[in-house]
Enzyme design. Sequence first.
Site, mmCIF file in Angstrom:
data_model
loop_
_atom_site.group_PDB
_atom_site.id
_atom_site.type_symbol
_atom_site.label_atom_id
_atom_site.label_comp_id
_atom_site.label_asym_id
_atom_site.label_seq_id
_atom_site.Cartn_x
_atom_site.Cartn_y
_atom_site.Cartn_z
ATOM 1 N N HIS A 176 0.784 -1.232 0.000
ATOM 2 C CA HIS A 176 0.000 0.000 0.000
ATOM 3 C C HIS A 176 0.822 1.291 0.000
ATOM 4 O O HIS A 176 0.310 2.343 -0.381
ATOM 5 C CB HIS A 176 -0.925 0.018 1.225
ATOM 6 C CG HIS A 176 -2.200 0.755 1.007
ATOM 7 N ND1 HIS A 176 -2.299 1.880 0.220
ATOM 8 C CD2 HIS A 176 -3.452 0.529 1.462
ATOM 9 C CE1 HIS A 176 -3.550 2.318 0.216
ATOM 10 N NE2 HIS A 176 -4.262 1.516 0.954
ATOM 11 N N TYR A 236 -14.724 5.841 8.514
ATOM 12 C CA TYR A 236 -13.722 6.274 7.549
ATOM 13 C C TYR A 236 -14.182 5.865 6.158
ATOM 14 O O TYR A 236 -14.418 4.688 5.901
ATOM 15 C CB TYR A 236 -12.387 5.596 7.882
ATOM 16 C CG TYR A 236 -11.199 5.985 7.028
ATOM 17 C CD1 TYR A 236 -10.145 6.698 7.568
ATOM 18 C CD2 TYR A 236 -11.107 5.609 5.686
ATOM 19 C CE1 TYR A 236 -9.032 7.040 6.807
ATOM 20 C CE2 TYR A 236 -10.002 5.944 4.914
ATOM 21 C CZ TYR A 236 -8.973 6.651 5.480
ATOM 22 O OH TYR A 236 -7.881 6.977 4.713
#
Length: 776
Positions: free
Chosen positions: A472, A588
Amino acid sequence: MAEAHQAVAFQFTVSPEGIDFQLSHAALKEIYLSGLRSWKKKFNQLRNGFVTGVYPASPSSWLFMVTAILVTQYSRLDPSMGMIEKIKEHLPVSDYLSDEGMDVLSATAFSTGLWLALIMTMRSILKMLLCYHGWMYEEHGKMSNTTKIWLALVKIFAGRKPMLYSYQASLPRLPVPALKDTVQRYLESIRPLTTDEEFQRMTGLARDFEQTLGPRLQWYLKLKSWWAPNYVSDWWEEYVYLRGRGPLMVNSNYYIMDFLYVTPTPIQAARAGNLVYAMMLYRRKLTQEEIKPMMIHGCLPMCSAQYERMFNTTRVPGLEGDTIKHLRDSKHIAVYHAGRFFRVSLYYNGKLLRPRELQAQFQSILGDPTPPSPGEEKLPALTAADRDPWARARNTYFQTGMNEQSLSLIDNAAFFVSLDTSEQGLREPNPGHSLDAYAKSLLHGRCCDRWFDKSFTLVVYRNGKSGINAEHSWADAPIVGHLWEYTIATDAFLLGYDANGNCKGDADPNIPPPQKLEWEIPQECEQVILQSFIVAQALARDVEFHIFTFKDFGKGLIKKCRTSPDSFIQLALQLAHFRDKGKFCLTYEASMTRLFREGRTETVRSCSIESCNFVKAMMDPTQDDNVRLRLFRVAAEKHQNLYRQAMTGAGIDRHLFCLYVVSKYLGFDSPFLREVLSEPWRLSTSQTPVQQLELFDLENHPDYISCGGGFGPVDDDGYGVSYIILGEDLINFHVSCKVSSQETDAHRFGLNIRKAMTDILALFQLNKRIPASGGQ
């Protein structure tokens, strides 16, 4: 090894008769072709750099400009108002050229300067135009005259036929939001999640921060925003990703699945051959910058910086923080199968191996009976567990000899391929369970058959199913998703397979077989590997997934409700979560900030006062549907505004994060920032965008749809939810959580999502009245 070929290309022996030279013509040819390819690549990079550097103009426009100025000169006109003559007087080559030559040279110099000035002007105007975001706040289908004029100007100054990085210099910098606005929006976001006493306490901390330490930290951030291309991205990469000491597996890496209903071939080696070849075609387009930059409305560019490190990249562990190692080129891939590592060359005689030739390479690996050397089988577990043990082991056991050489071949590979020994995908007799197992396999596998440090690992299963596990830190999911869309579309619709399921074409029998990597792993290192494997196994066992396809309705019906599909789903998740846990939580939702240079992500805090009011109305049996529908529309509009703010640089979480980083640099401790950054995200969500619709013909090939991708839970007592909207009638959900949590259950939450989606749709009574289509 390429190094071995080079070593034997030139040999000599000394004898009484003299020196006997021995040249390997095959090796010399390989070296020549390798060098030729390298120089071609450098030339293309220089050419692309020049074309990108003068965009939105083109090299031909320079020729036009020079010609036009020369014509006016010979017509006894002076568009330079005397500047050409002044340039002529100061040219250092006046003694070597004729008067006519001096005229041409000075006119050319003036034309070039004028051309460069026009380029800078056009870029500056385009950058100012791209700072306007009023279009985002207008009702869908209704465009103001201001926006129409702005859009026309953008099209004029944006140029034609852009390359991948053409707009980078024209993108605006990410603005630093006003400190007062960020604090106010933060307090608003936590109001429905706190009691009156807690809210009053946080309000006091926030106001104190806003009046004392905050302005000083804000000044430093503004200073950085003027100097750096993006005031967030470098700190985000370093402190959120590279400084993290926990395992990448489950916690950071994410996965992307194959086609949901179709497997183009059941032959593992053939599928791997086509997929690798398609990825190399993509890499070639990426190197030559032929990939079109992503555009909104066909003319508003998004940042392309994250594409740069897609290939030839690995994350290297360190004791204080990791680093990202990126090479400009790589001529091989690293392959793992049944506990062994192999190096597969991608080129032979200077040409990229064709799919059938790659299939032969993979088939050779599958048929290789060589057992793993001691410690080799579970070696990838070092990349799956905590970073510090891996960093120490790397520094101790992998810095010399064949261990260093083999590890270097993995680090320097274009990407990593895992030929998995299991079968995955949507399978009978339990399709739902098989998708859950498929997700877990892609995310963590056996904890020792993925190289989690590589930019991405291509996983190909024994039954031909495939997927990607991606690291990531170097980029976000839409970048890898773009690669994967191109890869599976090229594999299925362009390359294809023959009647027997093999790759099409022929293979050159002279291509050398794959090279098995050699290791000398001491027993002490084996113990470190085993300990990492145990840690990774415990982490993997604690992850639960529920993957399901929602077929009751999709984007088509949601648009008839005249609302945003994303807002609809996010409010459904809020309702589902309240039904699941009986409480609200900090939520989120990932949003992109790629409208700005080097932009990555921002947080949309989807749990708002308005969404909570809607959920409470849905849970209150005394409320009627008209009230619930009105509250839904208010909540959906609020969510849309939050998303717009995040996309346009007015989000709050990256701003607060950077303020926290500055406070640590300055040695200040802020109770307000400390509490903000420690708040748990109990519901983490993300939409997987479909970016290249033109590659998939869903009308003629409705089964060729992606299953999307997902990630592990962010909090021990929370959920991770990823969803992908496919066509007009299908939404795929990926739900994750921890098995050890007493609060969560992925399958229970999945049922609550289904019910929330249908309950919200029922509010619109589409079976009784269908409003005019709209939505965003």
